[in-house]
Write a protein that holds these residues in place. Structure first.
Motif, PDB file in Angstrom:
ATOM      1  N   SER A  51       0.859  -1.186   0.000  1.00  0.00           N
ATOM      2  CA  SER A  51       0.000   0.000   0.000  1.00  0.00           C
ATOM      3  C   SER A  51       0.894   1.235   0.000  1.00  0.00           C
ATOM      4  O   SER A  51       2.076   1.163   0.299  1.00  0.00           O
ATOM      5  CB  SER A  51      -0.915   0.013   1.230  1.00  0.00           C
ATOM      6  OG  SER A  51      -0.142   0.077   2.414  1.00  0.00           O
ATOM      7  N   GLY A  52       0.298   2.352  -0.354  1.00  0.00           N
ATOM      8  CA  GLY A  52       1.011   3.619  -0.293  1.00  0.00           C
ATOM      9  C   GLY A  52       1.651   4.045  -1.589  1.00  0.00           C
ATOM     10  O   GLY A  52       1.575   3.361  -2.613  1.00  0.00           O
ATOM     11  N   LEU A 108       9.800  10.248  -0.163  1.00  0.00           N
ATOM     12  CA  LEU A 108       8.659  10.603   0.667  1.00  0.00           C
ATOM     13  C   LEU A 108       7.611   9.529   0.449  1.00  0.00           C
ATOM     14  O   LEU A 108       7.203   9.278  -0.692  1.00  0.00           O
ATOM     15  CB  LEU A 108       8.104  11.972   0.251  1.00  0.00           C
ATOM     16  CG  LEU A 108       6.807  12.411   0.914  1.00  0.00           C
ATOM     17  CD1 LEU A 108       7.005  12.607   2.414  1.00  0.00           C
ATOM     18  CD2 LEU A 108       6.295  13.681   0.264  1.00  0.00           C
ATOM     19  N   THR A 109       7.211   8.868   1.529  1.00  0.00           N
ATOM     20  CA  THR A 109       6.175   7.834   1.423  1.00  0.00           C
ATOM     21  C   THR A 109       4.895   8.349   2.055  1.00  0.00           C
ATOM     22  O   THR A 109       4.924   9.093   3.032  1.00  0.00           O
ATOM     23  CB  THR A 109       6.621   6.527   2.096  1.00  0.00           C
ATOM     24  OG1 THR A 109       7.101   6.806   3.418  1.00  0.00           O
ATOM     25  CG2 THR A 109       7.718   5.852   1.298  1.00  0.00           C
ATOM     26  N   ALA A 110       3.761   7.957   1.462  1.00  0.00           N
ATOM     27  CA  ALA A 110       2.467   8.461   1.914  1.00  0.00           C
ATOM     28  C   ALA A 110       1.376   7.417   1.660  1.00  0.00           C
ATOM     29  O   ALA A 110       1.616   6.385   1.045  1.00  0.00           O
ATOM     30  CB  ALA A 110       2.130   9.750   1.170  1.00  0.00           C
ATOM     31  N   ASN A 111       0.177   7.721   2.127  1.00  0.00           N
ATOM     32  CA  ASN A 111      -1.014   6.891   1.918  1.00  0.00           C
ATOM     33  C   ASN A 111      -0.851   5.496   2.515  1.00  0.00           C
ATOM     34  O   ASN A 111      -1.020   4.482   1.843  1.00  0.00           O
ATOM     35  CB  ASN A 111      -1.377   6.810   0.429  1.00  0.00           C
ATOM     36  CG  ASN A 111      -1.730   8.161  -0.131  1.00  0.00           C
ATOM     37  OD1 ASN A 111      -2.371   8.961   0.544  1.00  0.00           O
ATOM     38  ND2 ASN A 111      -1.279   8.447  -1.339  1.00  0.00           N
ATOM     39  N   SER A 112      -0.484   5.452   3.809  1.00  0.00           N
ATOM     40  CA  SER A 112      -0.298   4.193   4.541  1.00  0.00           C
ATOM     41  C   SER A 112       0.742   3.310   3.875  1.00  0.00           C
ATOM     42  O   SER A 112       0.508   2.138   3.572  1.00  0.00           O
ATOM     43  CB  SER A 112      -1.627   3.448   4.687  1.00  0.00           C
ATOM     44  OG  SER A 112      -2.567   4.244   5.348  1.00  0.00           O
ATOM     45  N   ALA A 113       1.899   3.871   3.646  1.00  0.00           N
ATOM     46  CA  ALA A 113       2.963   3.188   2.906  1.00  0.00           C
ATOM     47  C   ALA A 113       3.393   1.887   3.570  1.00  0.00           C
ATOM     48  O   ALA A 113       3.580   1.815   4.779  1.00  0.00           O
ATOM     49  CB  ALA A 113       4.163   4.113   2.758  1.00  0.00           C
ATOM     50  N   ASN A 114       3.533   0.873   2.745  1.00  0.00           N
ATOM     51  CA  ASN A 114       4.123  -0.404   3.131  1.00  0.00           C
ATOM     52  C   ASN A 114       4.732  -0.962   1.857  1.00  0.00           C
ATOM     53  O   ASN A 114       4.034  -1.574   1.053  1.00  0.00           O
ATOM     54  CB  ASN A 114       3.083  -1.341   3.735  1.00  0.00           C
ATOM     55  CG  ASN A 114       3.737  -2.573   4.326  1.00  0.00           C
ATOM     56  OD1 ASN A 114       4.955  -2.711   4.320  1.00  0.00           O
ATOM     57  ND2 ASN A 114       2.927  -3.471   4.850  1.00  0.00           N
ATOM     58  N   LEU A 115       6.000  -0.702   1.654  1.00  0.00           N
ATOM     59  CA  LEU A 115       6.613  -1.030   0.370  1.00  0.00           C
ATOM     60  C   LEU A 115       8.114  -1.207   0.501  1.00  0.00           C
ATOM     61  O   LEU A 115       8.713  -0.868   1.498  1.00  0.00           O
ATOM     62  CB  LEU A 115       6.307   0.080  -0.646  1.00  0.00           C
ATOM     63  CG  LEU A 115       6.579   1.518  -0.198  1.00  0.00           C
ATOM     64  CD1 LEU A 115       7.984   1.934  -0.513  1.00  0.00           C
ATOM     65  CD2 LEU A 115       5.579   2.445  -0.862  1.00  0.00           C
ATOM     66  N   THR A 116       8.718  -1.735  -0.560  1.00  0.00           N
ATOM     67  CA  THR A 116      10.164  -1.855  -0.674  1.00  0.00           C
ATOM     68  C   THR A 116      10.615  -0.878  -1.754  1.00  0.00           C
ATOM     69  O   THR A 116      10.036  -0.849  -2.842  1.00  0.00           O
ATOM     70  CB  THR A 116      10.571  -3.288  -1.086  1.00  0.00           C
ATOM     71  OG1 THR A 116      10.052  -4.195  -0.115  1.00  0.00           O
ATOM     72  CG2 THR A 116      12.074  -3.420  -1.153  1.00  0.00           C
ATOM     73  N   VAL A 117      11.640  -0.076  -1.441  1.00  0.00           N
ATOM     74  CA  VAL A 117      12.081   0.946  -2.386  1.00  0.00           C
ATOM     75  C   VAL A 117      13.590   1.167  -2.256  1.00  0.00           C
ATOM     76  O   VAL A 117      14.172   0.966  -1.190  1.00  0.00           O
ATOM     77  CB  VAL A 117      11.316   2.278  -2.161  1.00  0.00           C
ATOM     78  CG1 VAL A 117      11.628   2.866  -0.805  1.00  0.00           C
ATOM     79  CG2 VAL A 117      11.576   3.276  -3.260  1.00  0.00           C
TER      80      VAL A 117
END
Length: 132
Positions: A51-52, A108-117
């Motif tokens: 998400s995010g 910058l992570t947003a919107n309930s971020a849950n990710l690999t970057v």
């Protein structure tokens, strides 16, 4: 047919360690010293995005450890909006024509971020001093 030696004319660097981010936050990347190079490209890569959203933040400074300010949009080849990635296994690229020696890439992570970057940087167009 390929005929140009790209490898000898670029310097790959780590802009941001690949990592799992599970919050809405700004994650600072590495400070890139652009001395001896005239061009820079940032390559943002996402792995799994549960998400995010993630967006690049590109800053510059005359000093390696402080004074970073956003690079003006006139000095970006592409827009930060177009680097907004919300899909898994996405890649986005932006050219940076900074006016200062040091560049820092953050996300910058947003919107309930849950990710690999992660982000890689390619320095190009090196100063080449002829040998005698």
């Amino acid at each position: 047919m390929l005929g140009f030696d790209l490898k000898s004319n670029i310097k790959p660097l780590n802009g941001l360690n690949t990592q799992v981010i599970s919050s809405d936050t700004t994650t600072a990347g590495e400070v890139i010293d652009t001395a001896a190079y005239h061009s820079l490209v940032a390559v943002l890569k996402t792995g799994v995005v549960t998400s995010g959203d993630v967006q690049l933040i590109i800053e510059e400074s005359d000093v390696a450890g402080s004074g970073f300010v956003a690079v003006a949009s006139d000095y970006l080849d592409g827009t930060l909006l177009s680097t907004n990635i919300s899909a898994s296994n996405g890649i986005s690229i932006i050219g940076i024509n900074a006016t200062k020696r040091y560049v820092k890439i953050s996300v910058l992570t947003a919107n309930s971020a849950n990710l690999t970057v992660g982000c890689s940087v390619l320095l190009g167009t090196p100063n080449i001093i002829p040998t005698v």
